[in-house]
Design an enzyme around this catalytic site. Structure first.
Site, mmCIF file in Angstrom:
data_model
loop_
_atom_site.group_PDB
_atom_site.id
_atom_site.type_symbol
_atom_site.label_atom_id
_atom_site.label_comp_id
_atom_site.label_asym_id
_atom_site.label_seq_id
_atom_site.Cartn_x
_atom_site.Cartn_y
_atom_site.Cartn_z
ATOM 1 N N ASP A 116 1.089 -1.027 0.266
ATOM 2 C CA ASP A 116 0.026 -0.138 -0.118
ATOM 3 C C ASP A 116 0.480 0.821 0.546
ATOM 4 O OD1 ASP A 116 -2.206 -2.031 -0.069
ATOM 5 O OD2 ASP A 116 -1.986 -1.418 2.462
HETATM 6 N N1 URA Z 1 -1.179 -5.977 4.037
HETATM 7 C C1 URA Z 1 -1.499 -4.600 3.398
HETATM 8 O O1 URA Z 1 -2.826 -4.684 4.658
HETATM 9 N N2 URA Z 1 -1.013 -3.787 3.319
HETATM 10 C C2 URA Z 1 0.352 -3.799 2.443
HETATM 11 O O2 URA Z 1 0.757 -3.268 1.819
HETATM 12 C C3 URA Z 1 0.561 -5.201 2.460
HETATM 13 C C4 URA Z 1 -0.442 -6.353 3.579
#
Ligand code: URA
Length: 248
Positions: A116
Site C-alpha cells: 500500500d
Molecule cells: N497488507 C496490507 O494491509 N497492506 C500492505 O501493504 C501489505 C499487506
C-alpha cells in the site's frame, strides 16, 4: 541464449532498435573482438563478449532488485497523478550509475506484488516473469513477514483469530498466520502466506485493532537488508534470489 545482436543491445539498454542499427552500421559494435556487420547476427548472450563504442557489456537476461519502499508512493509502474515505485527505481538506478544507464537492463521490470501507499519495506522488482508468477500464484503460499504497529494491544481473542484464521469478508477465513511480539508495546510480527488486498490491515481490524504502521520485512527466505535506507535499491545476490523462492 542465442539471439539477434540488435535485440540483445536493446535489452541491454544501449539504445532503441534504430539507434542500435545505426551503431552497427557505423561499425561500433563487436562480438568477441570481431566487428558486427549485420543487425540480425546471432550471438550467444551469455557467452559472447559484446562491446559497443569501446565499452564491454555483460548480457544478463534477468535482473532482481530489492527496494526499501518508503511511504507516500504507490506500487505501480505508471500513474498520471501519483509518484510510483518505478519513478523511484529509475531515479535510484540513475544515481547509482552516474546517469549512464547503458548496459543496465530496464525493460519489462515490474514490482513483484504490491504494498500500500503507506506501507514501507521490502519490495522486489524484476523482469523475471516466471519467478514473479511462482511467487504470486495463489497456491504458492510464499510466506511474507510484516512488522506491524497497532493503535492498542491485541487481546487474547484477537491473537487467536490472527493465528487460526479470521473473517475479512472473503469467501474463506484467512490461512493460519504466524504472530509474535516484536518486544515492544503494540508491536508485532505477522507472517502470512497469502496476499489479499490490504490483508494485514484487514486482519488486524477484524481482530479489533487498527494498524498504524506497516513494514514488510521478508518474502520467502529473502530478508529486507536493514542497511538499505528507505527509498534505496540494490541488486539481489545469487543467494538472495534462491532464498526468495524458498518457503522458509
Ligand atoms: N497488507 C496490507 O494491509 N497492506 C500492505 O501493504 C501489505 C499487506
Amino acid at each position: 541464449m542465442i539471439m539477434r545482436i540488435d535485440k540483445l543491445l536493446c535489452e541491454m539498454n544501449i539504445g532503441s532498435r534504430s539507434q542500435v542499427k545505426t551503431l552497427i552500421k557505423k561499425g561500433l559494435v563487436s562480438v568477441n573482438g570481431s566487428k558486427v556487420t549485420k543487425a540480425d547476427m546471432q550471438v550467444n548472450g551469455e557467452g559472447d563478449l559484446i562491446s559497443c563504442e569501446g565499452k564491454e557489456y555483460q548480457y544478463r537476461p534477468y535482473v532482481y532488485y530489492m527496494m526499501n519502499k518508503p511511504a507516500g508512493i504507490i506500487t505501480a509502474t505508471k500513474d498520471i497523478r501519483e509518484r510510483t515505485v518505478w519513478d523511484l527505481f529509475c531515479e535510484q538506478l540513475a544515481e547509482k550509475n552516474n546517469g549512464d544507464l547503458k548496459g543496465i537492463p530496464m525493460r519489462d521490470i515490474f514490482p513483484v506484488g504490491r504494498l500500500d501507499k503507506d506501507t514501507v519495506g521490502l519490495l522486489v522488482l524484476t523482469n523475471d516473469g516466471d519467478m514473479a508468477h511462482q511467487l504470486l500464484a495463489p497456491g504458492s503460499h510464499v510466506p511474507k513477514k510484516y512488522y506491524v504497529k497497532t493503535d492498542r494491544p491485541l487481546d487474547r481473542a484477537g491473537e487467536r483469530l490472527l493465528r487460526e484464521g479470521v473473517d475479512i469478508g472473503e469467501k474463506t477465513l484467512t490461512r493460519p498466520a504466524g504472530l509474535t511480539y516484536a518486544g515492544e508495546e503494540e508491536g508485532y510480527y505477522l507472517t502470512i502466506t497469502e496476499g489479499k488486498f490490504h490483508q494485514v490491515k484487514r486482519m488486524f481490524q477484524a481482530a479489533g485493532v487498527q494498524v498504524v504502521y506497516l513494514k514488510r520485512v521478508s518474502m520467502g527466505g529473502l530478508m529486507l537488508d536493514e542497511c538499505l535506507r528507505e527509498g534505496q535499491i540494490r541488486e539481489l545476490t545469487k543467494e538472495e534470489v534462491c532464498a526468495l523462492c524458498s518457503k522458509k
